[in-house]
Scaffold this motif. Sequence first.
Motif, PDB file in Angstrom:
ATOM      1  N   GLN A  97       0.854   7.155   5.512  1.00 26.54           N
ATOM      2  CA  GLN A  97       0.539   5.780   5.132  1.00 26.54           C
ATOM      3  C   GLN A  97      -0.970   5.570   5.009  1.00 26.54           C
ATOM      4  OE1 GLN A  97       3.163   2.739   7.095  1.00 26.54           O
ATOM      5  NE2 GLN A  97       3.934   4.522   8.204  1.00 26.54           N
ATOM      6  N   TYR A 100      -1.659   7.032   1.493  1.00 18.97           N
ATOM      7  CA  TYR A 100      -1.114   6.355   0.316  1.00 18.97           C
ATOM      8  C   TYR A 100      -1.816   5.030   0.020  1.00 18.97           C
ATOM      9  CZ  TYR A 100       2.122   3.983  -2.821  1.00 18.97           C
ATOM     10  OH  TYR A 100       2.651   3.301  -3.873  1.00 18.97           O
ATOM     11  N   PHE A 101      -1.940   4.181   1.007  1.00 21.54           N
ATOM     12  CA  PHE A 101      -2.472   2.834   0.771  1.00 21.54           C
ATOM     13  C   PHE A 101      -3.992   2.861   0.649  1.00 21.54           C
ATOM     14  CE2 PHE A 101       1.640   2.054   2.776  1.00 21.54           C
ATOM     15  CZ  PHE A 101       2.185   1.128   1.892  1.00 21.54           C
ATOM     16  N   THR A 104      -5.885   0.103   5.421  1.00 25.05           N
ATOM     17  CA  THR A 104      -4.859  -0.160   6.427  1.00 25.05           C
ATOM     18  C   THR A 104      -4.296  -1.570   6.339  1.00 25.05           C
ATOM     19  OG1 THR A 104      -6.608  -0.727   8.011  1.00 25.05           O
ATOM     20  CG2 THR A 104      -5.758   1.533   8.069  1.00 25.05           C
ATOM     21  N   GLN A 107      -1.553  -1.497   3.761  1.00 19.39           N
ATOM     22  CA  GLN A 107      -0.402  -0.920   4.451  1.00 19.39           C
ATOM     23  C   GLN A 107       0.294  -1.973   5.304  1.00 19.39           C
ATOM     24  OE1 GLN A 107      -0.190  -0.426   7.951  1.00 19.39           O
ATOM     25  NE2 GLN A 107       1.619   0.896   8.032  1.00 19.39           N
ATOM     26  N   TYR A 110       2.535  -4.352   3.369  1.00 16.37           N
ATOM     27  CA  TYR A 110       3.854  -3.791   3.042  1.00 16.37           C
ATOM     28  C   TYR A 110       4.870  -4.196   4.112  1.00 16.37           C
ATOM     29  CZ  TYR A 110       7.453  -0.101   2.556  1.00 16.37           C
ATOM     30  OH  TYR A 110       8.638   0.591   2.431  1.00 16.37           O
TER      31      TYR A 110
END
Length: 272
Positions: A97, A100-101, A104, A107, A110
Amino acid sequence: MNKIQIYQIYYDDLSRNQVEKEFIGLDNTSNQRSDWYEFWPILNFLRKNKIENDIWYGFLSPKFRVKTGVSAKLLTNIIKDHGNRADVIIISPGWDQLAYFKNTFEQAEYWHPGIEELTSVFLEKVKLNINLKEFITDSSNSGFSNYIIAKGKYWQNWLNLSEHFFYIAENNEQFKIITTYGSENELVPMKTFIQERLSSIILNLEEYKIITYDQSTSMPIFEKMFENNIETRKLLITCDLMKKYYRMSNDNKYLDMYWEVRSKIKLKKLTN
């Protein structure tokens, strides 16, 4: 020689008995402010104790080993072996994570819709000019769960920012918003998930010598979010690398490459 004071927070007899011998138990059995989770005992420790610049401090939850796969003995060995060339050591769960993002807080959005806007309110109140829509973090300057081991300078800066956050959250109704906690559907104050990401802000406000314990090739991929295969792992590692290169060079070609690689990764829709 590296002086080490790593504390592990405990809430009851069960978690007290789980404190590994290399760690120091940090008593939170009174749990006076359960709405703040680990933030409360960390904040109070730093308020009440003199922070030494040459000591490595850490404040870990009872789930540290389960979440990271890192034992107390391994952690202390990492500090002993590499501490002379760093101010901060990041040992974070969720490597995929972080990769990907873009940061933070994206993230967090999400999992907890609305948290980016709420964090932006805080940043505006403390006059920090950070646009979360453009803010880029990677595994070398961000983490989750306050799993940061650092010398006194970092923790003094953490305390300063956290005191502001605590005051603002205590005195503004919008920071009492409730969100669900992952798949457990436990109701938790949104502020809890903001404070866990304050490290991402702190590590970007000043220069620190940072070491990251890289788990991108060894820890599993979180299958609730991503396809668990070699191709996805390679793409995620590349995302993290492109973000790191962008931060180091400020060259937009690396950021463009990050977005291109990220577009090839299937992010699953969150379902309860």
